[in-house]
Design a protein around this motif. Structure first.
Motif, short mmCIF file in Angstrom:
data_model
loop_
_atom_site.label_atom_id
_atom_site.label_comp_id
_atom_site.label_asym_id
_atom_site.label_seq_id
_atom_site.Cartn_x
_atom_site.Cartn_y
_atom_site.Cartn_z
N TYR A 62 -18.64 -15.62 11.62
CA TYR A 62 -18.42 -16.90 10.87
C TYR A 62 -18.25 -17.07 10.33
O TYR A 62 -18.53 -16.09 9.19
N VAL A 63 -16.65 -17.76 9.41
CA VAL A 63 -17.21 -18.47 8.25
C VAL A 63 -17.20 -19.35 7.80
O VAL A 63 -16.73 -20.37 8.82
N TRP A 64 -17.52 -20.57 6.19
CA TRP A 64 -17.55 -21.28 6.26
C TRP A 64 -17.68 -21.48 4.88
O TRP A 64 -17.39 -21.06 4.00
N LEU B 134 -19.03 -12.84 2.33
CA LEU B 134 -18.15 -12.50 2.94
C LEU B 134 -18.51 -13.35 4.70
O LEU B 134 -17.62 -14.02 5.23
N GLY B 135 -19.40 -14.07 4.95
CA GLY B 135 -19.76 -14.48 5.92
C GLY B 135 -20.23 -13.18 7.12
O GLY B 135 -21.06 -12.51 6.73
N TYR B 136 -20.74 -13.68 8.08
CA TYR B 136 -20.52 -12.91 9.12
C TYR B 136 -20.70 -12.22 9.97
O TYR B 136 -19.61 -12.66 10.52
N TYR B 137 -20.56 -11.46 11.18
CA TYR B 137 -19.95 -10.92 12.68
C TYR B 137 -20.74 -10.25 13.53
O TYR B 137 -21.98 -9.42 13.64
N ALA C 47 -20.55 -6.42 1.70
CA ALA C 47 -21.31 -5.87 2.88
C ALA C 47 -21.29 -7.04 4.20
O ALA C 47 -20.91 -8.78 3.81
N LEU C 48 -20.80 -6.86 5.07
CA LEU C 48 -20.30 -7.93 6.37
C LEU C 48 -21.75 -7.39 6.95
O LEU C 48 -21.47 -6.64 7.75
#
Lengths: 222, 222, 222, 222
Positions: free
Chosen positions: B186-188, B176-179, B150-151
C-alpha cells in the motif's frame, strides 16, 4: 508471426466472438511469454446454453500470440476435427477431457512458463504445494489465503490418450489446475477472462515459489 | 480482459477525470505485472478542496489492467458503497483508513509483486529495512539516500476491520508505505502520478533487495 | 504519468527535434524499467556545430517515461537554468561535466537498473570488471570482445559539485561510462541513438554479471 | 532508434516482402531484449525457387529493433555486398555459411540473450545439453520431449573466416542451432516464422537451464 498468406477459413459454425476471445487470450499469453514458439493452446465451449455444446480450439503449428480467427477450428468431444484436413493442437484431447468433466467450464488454457517448467522438472514429489498466498482467492471456492493447495504434476507423454487416462482420476480435486512436467499448465474457468485470471494467479505463485527456492536452494515443497 | 457485456454505469457523481486516472493507473500497474488476476485496487479522493471529500475505488472482481470507467464506484469513509448493489474491492477499508488518516493523500495504490510477496513471506522481522538507495528520494520528506528506512510487514488477514486495527498504530511513521505478508503493498500520495512514482520506487527497491539476498542467501534485513 | 495540467512552455530556444529525441529516449528507458519514479535524466548538446553549444536537459521531478517537450529546459555549462524558475534535474552538473569534457559527446543518459544498483552496492572494489563480452564492441574504440574493461564505481553523494570533483580525475579513461553506487549509470555518445545503444549494452552486461554472480555467489569482479 | 536522416535506399533487387519480414523479426527480437545496442543480425534467402537464390541481410551498425527497409542489403554467398559502399553485419559470413549448407533454410537469426551469454561463458564443456523439454518439438525432426539434445558452443572470434571454419565440421548435426560463447545464438529455418519460433524455443530452454543451475549452483550440463 502475422498472417502468412491465404488460409482456408475454418470459422464455419464458430461464432466470431468465440474466435475473438481465443485470439485475444493468445495475445495476452504471448505478452507474458507463456506461448513460446508454437507452444500452448486455447479452447472454448460454445453453442446452446445447457447443452454439452461444441468445442473451438486453436489449430496446430501456429504461434498463439499471432492467431487469426481462421486458426480456430472445431473439434468434437473426442478431439476429432469436424472439418476434415484441419489439424487441432496436439493436446486437444486434454481440453476435451476438461470440458467433458466440468459442465460449468467454458474456457481452457494451456501455457508454458519458465518458472513452471523448471519447478515441474525438479520437484520429486507428485505435486507442488503452496501455502499462504493471497492470490489463492483467484481460484474457485477459495475464500482465504490461509490454506495449503496442491498443483498436481504429471509426467509428460506424447500419447495423449494415455496421458488423459493418468490425469482422469485426479481431475475432481484440482483447485489450481494441473501441470505436465517440463511442459505446461492447464487451467479452466466459466469464462475466458476468469481462465486468464487463474493462469495469471497460478503463474504468479509459481514465480514466487521459484524465487523462494532460489533463496533457500534445498527447499522442497512436499 | 476487455468489456464483458453490459454493465451498469456507476459513474454517477464520480468525475470522469478521476475515473480516468484510476483506469490509467491500473494499465500501468498491469504493465509491471502488479495486478495479476483480479488482484490490486486503486482509489482516489475527490470533491471539494479543503473538505474531507469523497472516495472513488475500483469495484471487486475485475482485472485492474482492463478497467472501464464504470468499474470505478463510490464508497463512504466506512467503506460502504453509495449505490446499493455495487461491490467495492475487498480491501476498501484499508484505502478509507489511509485517506482518513492523511488529509493530503488523494491517491492510494495496492498492488502485488513477486519480489514483495516473496520477501514479505520469508522475512521473520516485523519490517524490511533498506539502506542507501537513491530512490529513497521518491518518498515524501526524504532528501538523501543516506538513510535506513523500514517497510512494515503485517500478517495477512481476511478480516479487514481487524487488519485495519493492527495497522492503525503504525500509520503515522511509514515513509515507504506498508506491506501485507504474502499479499501486497500500500502506497499513497497527493496525486496519482506521485502515488505511481512511489510504487515504482518501492518495487524497484524490493527487486534490488530480493537480488541482494539471492547473492547472499543467509542475508536478512533486520 | 501523462499530462498533469497546464505547464509553462520552456522550449524557447530548444529545437523541437532535440526535445523530441529526449522524449523518445525517456520512453525507451522506461520500457526497460531504467527510469523508475522520477529517476534518471537525459541531456543533449545543441547549437552551432563546432562551438561548445548549449545544453538541453530534463527538468526535475517528472517521470522520464512520460515526458512532454516542455519538460526539456536549457541550462548553461555550470548547470544553471537559463529561464529563471525552471528547475533542472538534480544531477545536471554531472551532465554538464561530461559535455564539457568531451566535445564530441552530444547525448548523455543517466538511468537506474536493478542489476546495476545491486552490483554497485555489493562490490567492494572501486570498479566492476568485465571480460570477454561481444557487446564490448558497442563502445567507442572497442574492436574486440577479447578485453577486460572497468566500470568505475563512485560513492553516492547528494552534493553534486563534490561528486563531480571526485569523478573528474577518472573521466578520461572510462570506456563504458561510470556508475554511482546505489544510484545509476552515466553513458554518453555523439548521438542519442549511440548513447541509447551504449546504455543497452552496459545494462545487458550488468545483467549478465549479476546472473554469473548468482551462480557463484562468492564471485567478485576485482 | 528511429530514422536518423537520409539514407541511400539499398532495396534495389530485394523484394519489399523480404525486407518487411526482416524488419518485423527485428522488432520481435527487440521485444525480448535479444538485440541490445546494435547486436544481432537477420538474413533471408530470396529469388527463384529451386535455385541457390540470393541473400538479404541487415546492414552493420543499426539497431535491429528499429530497422527501416533500407537497412536491408544484398550480399553474395561469400558475404560481399552487391552494392559497393554498403556494409553488411559483421557476422555476415556465418549467415552465408548456413544458407549455403542448408538449401531448405530461408531465414537465419542471430541474437544475444542474457541467459545464453551467461551459460555459454560459464559452461566448460563443448556444448550445453538439455533433456526432457516439451519445446524440443519446435525443432525440425524432433517428435518428442524424451531426448537429450546438444547446443554446441564455439569460442568467440572476431575473424569470421576462421570462426566459420571451426563451425563447419559440426554444422550437419545441430538440431537446436549453435551458440558463440559470450556472444549469441544462430538458428535457421525454412521460413522467418519458423526461425523465430526456434529462437523463442531455444531461449526459453536456455532461461529454464539458467534457473535450474541457480537452484543447484554446482550443476553442469555435460
Amino acid at each position: 508471426m502475422g498472417g502468412g498468406g491465404l488460409r482456408p477459413t475454418h470459422l464455419a459454425g464458430i461464432p466470431l466472438g468465440v474466435a475473438g476471445e481465443i485470439v485475444r487470450a493468445g495475445q495476452r499469453m504471448d505478452r507474458f511469454g507463456w506461448v513460446p514458439a508454437t507452444a500452448g493452446n486455447i479452447s472454448m465451449r460454445f453453442g446452446e446454453p445447457g447443452s454439452e455444446g461444441r468445442i473451438a480450439i486453436t489449430r496446430s503449428g501456429v504461434h498463439k500470440g499471432f492467431l487469426a480467427a481462421s486458426d480456430v477450428i472445431e473439434v468434437d468431444f473426442g478431439g476429432r476435427p469436424l472439418i476434415p484436413g484441419t489439424r487441432p493442437s496436439a493436446e486437444t484431447l486434454l481440453h476435451c477431457q476438461i470440458l467433458g468433466a466440468f459442465p460449468e467450464a467454458r474456457a481452457v488454457l494451456h501455457g508454458h512458463s519458465v518458472a513452471g517448467t523448471v519447478l515441474s522438472m525438479i520437484e520429486p514429489a507428485e505435486a507442488l504445494y503452496f501455502e499462504g498466498y493471497e492470490l489463492f482467492k483467484a481460484f474457485a471456492g477459495q475464500a482465504t489465503h490461509d490454506a495449503r493447495l496442491a498443483l498436481p504434476l504429471f509426467p509428460n507423454d506424447q500419447d495423449m490418450a494415455r496421458l488423459a487416462a493418468v490425469i482422469a482420476p485426479h481431475l475432481a480435486a484440482m483447485p489450481l489446475g494441473y501441470y505436465i512436467r517440463g511442459h505446461g499448465a492447464y487451467v479452466w474457468a466459466a469464462t475466458m477472462d476468469a481462465a486468464l485470471a487463474r493462469l495469471e494467479a497460478l503463474e504468479f505463485i509459481l514465480e514466487c515459489e521459484l524465487n523462494r527456492r532460489r533463496l533457500a536452494p534445498g527447499r522442497g515443497s512436499a
